[in-house]
Design an enzyme around this catalytic site. Structure first.
Site, PDB file in Angstrom:
ATOM      1  N   LYS A 172       4.612  12.088 -45.026  1.00 23.91           N
ATOM      2  CA  LYS A 172       3.460  11.571 -44.288  1.00 23.91           C
ATOM      3  C   LYS A 172       2.722  10.599 -45.195  1.00 23.91           C
ATOM      4  CE  LYS A 172      -0.757  12.956 -41.951  1.00 23.91           C
ATOM      5  NZ  LYS A 172      -1.501  14.053 -41.369  1.00 23.91           N
ATOM      6  N   LYS A 207       6.350  10.102 -40.859  1.00 26.27           N
ATOM      7  CA  LYS A 207       5.179   9.652 -40.104  1.00 26.27           C
ATOM      8  C   LYS A 207       4.440   8.612 -40.926  1.00 26.27           C
ATOM      9  CE  LYS A 207       0.834  11.575 -38.566  1.00 26.27           C
ATOM     10  NZ  LYS A 207      -0.055  12.699 -38.649  1.00 26.27           N
TER      11      LYS A 207
HETATM   12  C1  PBG Z   1      -4.146  15.723 -39.299  1.00 27.84           C
HETATM   13  C2  PBG Z   1      -3.306  14.751 -38.567  1.00 27.84           C
HETATM   14  C3  PBG Z   1      -3.440  13.358 -38.461  1.00 27.84           C
HETATM   15  C4  PBG Z   1      -2.457  12.950 -37.565  1.00 27.84           C
HETATM   16  C5  PBG Z   1      -1.741  14.075 -37.176  1.00 27.84           C
HETATM   17  N1  PBG Z   1      -2.272  15.174 -37.825  1.00 27.84           N
HETATM   18  C6  PBG Z   1      -4.426  12.425 -39.036  1.00 27.84           C
HETATM   19  C7  PBG Z   1      -4.556  12.234 -40.490  1.00 27.84           C
HETATM   20  O1  PBG Z   1      -3.756  12.712 -41.304  1.00 27.84           O
HETATM   21  O2  PBG Z   1      -5.540  11.599 -40.842  1.00 27.84           O
HETATM   22  C8  PBG Z   1      -2.232  11.548 -37.075  1.00 27.84           C
HETATM   23  C9  PBG Z   1      -1.666  11.444 -35.718  1.00 27.84           C
HETATM   24  C10 PBG Z   1      -1.821  10.109 -35.095  1.00 27.84           C
HETATM   25  O3  PBG Z   1      -2.383   9.154 -35.662  1.00 27.84           O
HETATM   26  O4  PBG Z   1      -1.359   9.985 -33.948  1.00 27.84           O
HETATM   27  N2  PBG Z   1      -4.039  15.723 -40.681  1.00 27.84           N
END
Ligand code: PBG
Length: 323
Positions: free
Chosen positions: A194, A247
């Site tokens: 991520k 992601k």
């Molecule tokens: C929570 C989380 C996030 C997303 C999914 N789980 C945001 C982040 O890490 O700031 C992003 C999902 C999206 O942008 O569609 N940590």
């Protein structure tokens, strides 16, 4: 001129193209994310994510039924809590919207695979994904809290636990906590790779989870790195992750392809909120053909190696796949 091979021969008709097509997108590839909020009879459109809604628990089952009726196998549940504190304790409160929504969906639409997003940023007053010591997110203390969240979601009825916090060692901690409570058949889909990405902007509005100070670069990955992605994947597999996620999606398909080549477990990709918002905004302006762009990008995610695609376009794409 003697052209022995003419690739165009196999592109002459739609039937011919379909016969030799290398990648088939299907509705079974999709996970549809939803946002659950406190209150009752709430169904408010999220401004920066057109056609996505904040739903109260009593309005969640109708969307779950719609998801299942379209043949989409899975829903991922995000939530906004009733209260926030320093450690994000509403994240493991069985009365919070997420846990109640999971239970309601499991009861009413049992065939739907329920993915629970495990993180603290929606639940902490400071908006970081873990608990703080001074202005630093304390990794190992956070693992205890994430484990509580995972167990509470499994108790509520989640089939898959998806930790999105990017702490080190969380897969091992969550696996151990689930097994200790006899949730041996609850899977873990790790947000292993991520990135610290600007593409999460609309989600943070939707989930009210933007950090109150600083950013997430001390725990999420640097977009410039790919060797590090393979290291994260290896660690999470070793700790017991069943599915590995990359992601965001669109700008990171090289990473998806490398991860796919490297491992033997399913790979998921998250087509995130900023990617969705860009497509919706351009389509609303008449600058692009929404259906064509969505089907193209989702197909390309699969071509890159994704077995599972988490996408806010899932409902539309499922309908378009039927035409
Ligand atoms: C929570 C989380 C996030 C997303 C999914 N789980 C945001 C982040 O890490 O700031 C992003 C999902 C999206 O942008 O569609 N940590």
């Amino acid at each position: 001129m003697n052209l022995k091979l003419r690739p165009r021969r196999l592109r002459l008709t739609e039937n011919m193209r379909a016969m030799v097509r290398e990648t088939q997108l299907t509705v079974k590839d999709f996970v549809y994310p939803i946002f659950v909020v406190p209150g009752s009879n709430v169904r408010d459109e999220i401004k920066s994510m057109p056609d996505c809604y904040h739903l109260s628990v009593d309005r969640v089952v109708e969307i779950a039924k719609q998801i299942a009726a379209l043949g989409i196998p899975s829903v991922e549940v995000f939530g906004l809590p009733e209260y926030k504190d320093e450690i994000g304790s509403s994240a493991w409160d069985m009365n919070s919207p997420v846990q109640r929504a999971i239970t309601a969906i499991k009861r009413e639409v049992p065939e739907l695979i329920i993915v629970g997003d495990v993180c603290l940023c929606q639940y902490t007053s400071h908006g970081h994904c873990g608990c703080l010591v001074d202005h630093y997110v304390d990794n190992d203390r956070t693992l205890e809290l994430l484990s509580k969240v995972a167990v509470s979601q499994a108790e509520a009825g989640a089939d898959i636990i998806a930790p999105s916090d990017m702490m080190d060692g969380r897969i091992a901690a969550i696996r151990a906590a689930l097994d200790a409570r006899h949730f041996i058949n609850v899977s873990i889909m790790s947000y292993a790779v991520k990135y610290a990405s600007g593409f999460y902007g609309p989600f943070r509005d939707a989930a009210d989870s933007a950090p109150q100070f600083g950013d997430r670069r001390q725990y999420q990955m640097d977009p410039a790195n790919v060797r590090e992605a393979l290291k994260e994947v290896a660690l999470d597999l070793d700790e017991g992750a069943d599915i590995i996620m990359v992601k965001p999606a669109m700008a990171y398909l090289d990473v998806v392809s490398k991860v796919r080549a490297e491992i033997d477990r399913p790979v998921a990709v998250y087509n995130v909120s900023g990617e969705y918002a860009m497509v919706k905004a351009a389509a609303a302006n008449g600058w692009i053909d929404e259906r064509r762009i969505v089907m193209e990008t989702l197909t390309c995610m699969k071509r890159a190696g994704a077995d599972v695609i988490i996408t806010y376009h899932a409902l539309d794409a499922a309908r378009w796949l039927k035409d």
